[in-house]
Design a protein around this motif. Structure first.
Motif, mmCIF file in Angstrom:
data_model
loop_
_atom_site.group_PDB
_atom_site.id
_atom_site.type_symbol
_atom_site.label_atom_id
_atom_site.label_comp_id
_atom_site.label_asym_id
_atom_site.label_seq_id
_atom_site.Cartn_x
_atom_site.Cartn_y
_atom_site.Cartn_z
ATOM 1 N N CYS A 1 -7.468 3.712 -3.294
ATOM 2 C CA CYS A 1 -8.638 4.419 -3.813
ATOM 3 C C CYS A 1 -8.878 5.665 -2.971
ATOM 4 N N ILE A 2 -9.239 6.759 -3.638
ATOM 5 C CA ILE A 2 -9.670 7.947 -2.901
ATOM 6 C C ILE A 2 -11.080 8.299 -3.355
ATOM 7 N N ILE A 3 -11.859 8.842 -2.432
ATOM 8 C CA ILE A 3 -13.283 9.085 -2.669
ATOM 9 C C ILE A 3 -13.612 10.503 -2.225
ATOM 10 N N GLY A 4 -14.397 11.213 -3.022
ATOM 11 C CA GLY A 4 -14.777 12.553 -2.591
ATOM 12 C C GLY A 4 -15.406 13.357 -3.699
ATOM 13 N N ASN A 5 -15.493 14.648 -3.481
ATOM 14 C CA ASN A 5 -16.017 15.545 -4.508
ATOM 15 C C ASN A 5 -15.255 16.859 -4.487
ATOM 16 N N GLY A 6 -15.104 17.448 -5.673
ATOM 17 C CA GLY A 6 -14.407 18.723 -5.780
ATOM 18 C C GLY A 6 -13.037 18.629 -6.417
ATOM 19 N N LEU A 7 -12.640 17.452 -6.927
ATOM 20 C CA LEU A 7 -11.364 17.340 -7.638
ATOM 21 C C LEU A 7 -11.593 17.871 -9.053
ATOM 22 N N ARG A 8 -11.096 19.055 -9.312
ATOM 23 C CA ARG A 8 -11.412 19.746 -10.556
ATOM 24 C C ARG A 8 -10.610 19.201 -11.741
ATOM 25 N N PHE B 1 -2.716 15.344 -10.435
ATOM 26 C CA PHE B 1 -2.808 14.824 -9.069
ATOM 27 C C PHE B 1 -2.688 13.303 -9.063
ATOM 28 N N GLN B 2 -3.423 12.653 -9.934
ATOM 29 C CA GLN B 2 -3.411 11.198 -9.967
ATOM 30 C C GLN B 2 -2.036 10.663 -10.354
ATOM 31 N N LYS B 3 -1.378 11.338 -11.280
ATOM 32 C CA LYS B 3 -0.056 10.886 -11.727
ATOM 33 C C LYS B 3 1.006 11.121 -10.661
ATOM 34 N N ARG B 4 1.019 12.325 -10.071
ATOM 35 C CA ARG B 4 2.066 12.634 -9.095
ATOM 36 C C ARG B 4 1.998 11.715 -7.882
ATOM 37 N N PHE B 5 0.791 11.452 -7.390
ATOM 38 C CA PHE B 5 0.656 10.675 -6.158
ATOM 39 C C PHE B 5 0.338 9.201 -6.404
ATOM 40 N N ALA B 6 0.355 8.795 -7.672
ATOM 41 C CA ALA B 6 0.160 7.383 -8.038
ATOM 42 C C ALA B 6 -1.072 6.791 -7.382
ATOM 43 N N ILE B 7 -2.220 7.431 -7.631
ATOM 44 C CA ILE B 7 -3.497 6.969 -7.074
ATOM 45 C C ILE B 7 -4.149 6.020 -8.078
ATOM 46 N N PRO B 8 -4.321 4.737 -7.744
ATOM 47 C CA PRO B 8 -4.898 3.790 -8.707
ATOM 48 C C PRO B 8 -6.330 4.126 -9.125
ATOM 49 N N ARG B 9 -7.145 4.564 -8.160
ATOM 50 C CA ARG B 9 -8.551 4.792 -8.482
ATOM 51 C C ARG B 9 -9.075 6.033 -7.768
ATOM 52 N N ILE B 10 -9.778 6.866 -8.514
ATOM 53 C CA ILE B 10 -10.425 8.050 -7.955
ATOM 54 C C ILE B 10 -11.931 7.895 -8.135
ATOM 55 N N MET B 11 -12.670 7.912 -7.040
ATOM 56 C CA MET B 11 -14.127 7.777 -7.096
ATOM 57 C C MET B 11 -14.746 9.127 -6.743
ATOM 58 N N GLU B 12 -14.831 9.982 -7.730
ATOM 59 C CA GLU B 12 -15.468 11.287 -7.559
ATOM 60 C C GLU B 12 -16.976 11.080 -7.514
ATOM 61 N N PHE B 13 -17.651 11.811 -6.636
ATOM 62 C CA PHE B 13 -19.109 11.702 -6.581
ATOM 63 C C PHE B 13 -19.721 13.081 -6.397
ATOM 64 N N TYR B 14 -21.006 13.137 -6.596
ATOM 65 C CA TYR B 14 -21.755 14.373 -6.362
ATOM 66 C C TYR B 14 -22.931 14.057 -5.458
ATOM 67 N N SER C 1 -13.507 6.372 -12.989
ATOM 68 C CA SER C 1 -12.416 7.343 -12.824
ATOM 69 C C SER C 1 -12.160 8.187 -14.069
ATOM 70 N N LYS C 2 -13.184 8.502 -14.839
ATOM 71 C CA LYS C 2 -12.995 9.387 -15.992
ATOM 72 C C LYS C 2 -12.631 10.778 -15.496
ATOM 73 N N PRO C 3 -11.477 11.324 -15.897
ATOM 74 C CA PRO C 3 -11.034 12.626 -15.378
ATOM 75 C C PRO C 3 -12.070 13.730 -15.576
ATOM 76 N N GLY C 4 -12.360 14.434 -14.492
ATOM 77 C CA GLY C 4 -13.240 15.593 -14.554
ATOM 78 C C GLY C 4 -14.705 15.309 -14.353
ATOM 79 N N ALA C 5 -15.135 14.058 -14.527
ATOM 80 C CA ALA C 5 -16.562 13.739 -14.428
ATOM 81 C C ALA C 5 -16.963 13.524 -12.977
ATOM 82 N N ILE C 6 -18.159 13.998 -12.614
ATOM 83 C CA ILE C 6 -18.660 13.815 -11.247
ATOM 84 C C ILE C 6 -19.602 12.622 -11.150
#
Length: 598
Positions: free
Chosen positions: A314-321, A328-341, A355-360
């Motif tokens: 899992c990766i966590i953060g903000n600013g993944l456009r 990014f998720q496909k190339r690095f095989a990241i199971p879960r992205i937790m974007e936040f604001y 992990s909906k792409p693009g949503a904060i």
């Protein structure tokens, strides 16, 4: 979306929200439980486990606590009292966390100063910190001296890694070596409550001098726990930390994912895109925090075998456009992205749990009543929320851009706004009588839109959006469109004034690959963007100027504009007939005197 998929999504959201809410529900403003109480309890549960992993070895929870205790006794020996401030001016190292933890044990507030600052900006941060002492490391001595040259520096410096200390300074390593390792009496913080200040952090300073924001124990404990709860962190997790520890995303949210659940923090001094995956693999990291353009930097690196053989779950953060999310998720095989604001000092928080792409983040329409977030319809001309004939603001409709604001509730940990040390700056961030008489809302300064399902999407910063040809241009949306063209590694978009024209013309500062197709970029831009949003000027840079948290700086770029005598980078002008042509002094003069029309 069919009814089964819809119900599955809503059930997942509600289940996760309730679980995370339960895990932070104990944090209350009036509570006697403070950050050091919480951390001491964790230490007692995991004393023999590693809490920090460095190049030279591992530090256990017991060793971390002992170091913090020595710091606390040093503070007492210096005559420091609850509410006093000590500035911390260090690069990333495990002692950073132990220092502010130790100071908090006796009620002393740590001001976490950006180690990349120099001169006037550093002097400003030190001055507004209210600190009587600063703990710094040897390699930052010149930076500290440059700040002292700007102000009448009466702050007592205490050095790590400097033996013997210079005249007028203290040797911090020597000073704490002789201090007892047992915990100081809790009586030293007995009169404090969770609403009181624990740390002072600073805004990033992307548009001016940073502002100091006191963080209450409630806020600190919330940040330490909310994301560890969200990603279900545990003792087996290892958080790979390349973000600066003076910032809340890395220094609290990321740190908390490790130390709040018995896990370990892999402390790296700085971010290296080329070494990133090798080190993730070497240290067996399971989590990492990102921010700003960090993910784009990684995506621009050549393929590395280590990126296909890692344990990141899992990766966590903000600013993944949105323009690079899926790639990014496909190339690095990241199971879960937790974007936040969120903002260090703000009261508006959003998390993308699925992990909906693009949503904060997301707030389902049926659950809006549980949150304090609203999007206020926005007037680009005045840069203020729109008010109707009745004097109240209007909430933006789905798909409509509005400014994100947060209702202020001093009795709710999530919705408090402590403000800044400067009362005038605090007042600027508060809207009154927004939707009803007597209410108060925090202005984030960020423009967003949401869809009918309640997903929020970042649009731009207030002030970054500009008008050109009577239309509003979002720098973020333009940058995302440009970033989709092959070879564009970084795109920083802003508006510049041109004599004789209302509003501002678009300009893009780009970092591109060596074999970049400039003509192809122009064709892509003209197909992807309406005429008013297409950058008039292009600047090709070797590297972008970012803050310590990988956010683009624009102030200097706007000041430099498109003048080839000022800008040493290659400049290009989008000519209607000829395409991109080199912007030389003669063309610059023709544009400014109106001979060459835009």
């Amino acid at each position: 979306m069919g009814p089964i998929s819809y119900l599955g999504r809503e059930f997942f959201y509600l289940k996760e929200l309730l679980r995370v809410t339960r895990e932070v529900g104990w944090i209350k403003p009036d509570s006697e439980t403070l950050t050091p109480d919480h951390l001491e309890e964790i230490v007692d549960q995991h004393r023999d486990l590693p809490v920090f992993i460095t190049e030279t070895g591992e530090i256990s929870y017991a060793e971390y606590d002992a170091y913090a205790n020595r710091v606390a006794h040093w503070a007492l020996g210096q005559g420091l009292k609850p509410g006093d401030t000590v500035a911390i001016f260090l690069t990333n190292r495990w002692e950073y966390i132990a220092l502010w933890y130790g100071l908090s044990k006796v009620g002393v507030v740590a001001a976490l100063v950006n180690y990349q600052l120099r001169g006037a900006s550093l002097a400003h941060c030190l001055s507004i910190s209210g600190a009587s002492k600063v703990i710094l490391e040897d390699e930052l001595k010149d930076a500290f001296d440059s700040a002292c040259d700007e102000i009448d520096c009466e702050m007592a410096p205490w050095y790590l890694d400097r033996t013997p200390a210079t005249e007028g300074a203290g040797d911090f390593d020597e000073a704490i070596a002789g201090q007892p390792a047992d915990r100081p009496s809790r009586e030293h913080r007995a009169n404090l409550r969770a609403r009181d200040a624990c740390l002072k952090m600073y805004t990033s300073g992307t548009t001016g001098m940073p502002k100091a924001a006191p963080l209450a124990h409630t806020r600190v404990m919330y940040y330490l726990n909310i994301f560890s709860a969200g990603c279900k962190a545990g003792p087996g997790d290892r958080m790979f930390m390349v973000l600066p520890l003076y910032h809340s995303t890395g220094g609290l949210c990321g740190v908390g994912c490790a130390i709040s659940r018995g896990g370990a923090l892999i402390v790296r001094k700085k971010f290296s895109a080329s070494l990133f995956w090798d080190e993730v693999q070497r240290y067996r990291a399971t989590l990492f925090m990102y921010v700003g353009e960090l993910c784009r930097f990684l995506l621009s690196t050549p393929p590395n075998p280590a990126e296909d053989d890692h344990d990141i779950r899992c990766i966590i953060g903000n600013g993944l456009r949105p323009d690079i999310w899926v790639e990014f998720q496909k190339r690095f095989a990241i199971p879960r992205i937790m974007e936040f604001y969120g903002a260090t000092e703000g009261n508006v928080g959003l998390v993308n749990l699925d992990s909906k792409p693009g949503a904060i983040g997301r707030i389902p329409p049926w659950l809006e009543w549980r949150f304090n977030v609203a999007l206020a319809a926005f007037d680009y001309a005045t840069e203020q929320p729109v008010r109707g004939p009745d004097g109240f603001c209007r909430k933006a409709e789905p798909g409509e851009v509005g400014e994100a604001i947060g209702r202020i509730d001093p009795n709710d940990t999530r919705f408090r706004f402590e403000g800044y040390q400067n009362k005038e700056e605090t007042a600027k961030k508060i809207l009154h009588d927004v939707f009803e008489k007597g209410d108060a809302w925090f202005r984030t300064g960020d423009l967003m839109k949401r869809d009918k399902a309640g997903y929020f999407y970042f649009v731009d910063r207030v002030g970054d959006t500009f008008r050109w040809r009577s239309e509003n241009v979002s720098t973020n949306e333009v940058a995302e469109a440009i970033g989709r063209f092959a070879g564009v590694q970084q795109a920083n978009v802003y508006g510049v004034e041109v004599p004789g024209y209302p509003g501002r013309a678009g300009m893009a500062a780009l970092v591109v690959a060596p074999d970049f197709d400039l003509a192809g970029l122009r064709a892509h831009i003209h197909e992807a963007l309406p005429a008013y949003a297409r950058p008039v000027f292009i600047r090709l840079q070797q590297e972008t100027d970012t803050t310590g948290t990988f956010k683009f700086r624009k102030v200097d770029l706007v000041k430099q504009g498109y003048d080839p005598k000022t800008v040493k980078d290659p400049l290009w002008f989008d000519d209607d007939q000829k395409g991109y042509i080199a912007l030389k002094p003669a063309l610059f003069t023709a544009i400014n005197d109106g001979t060459k029309r835009l």
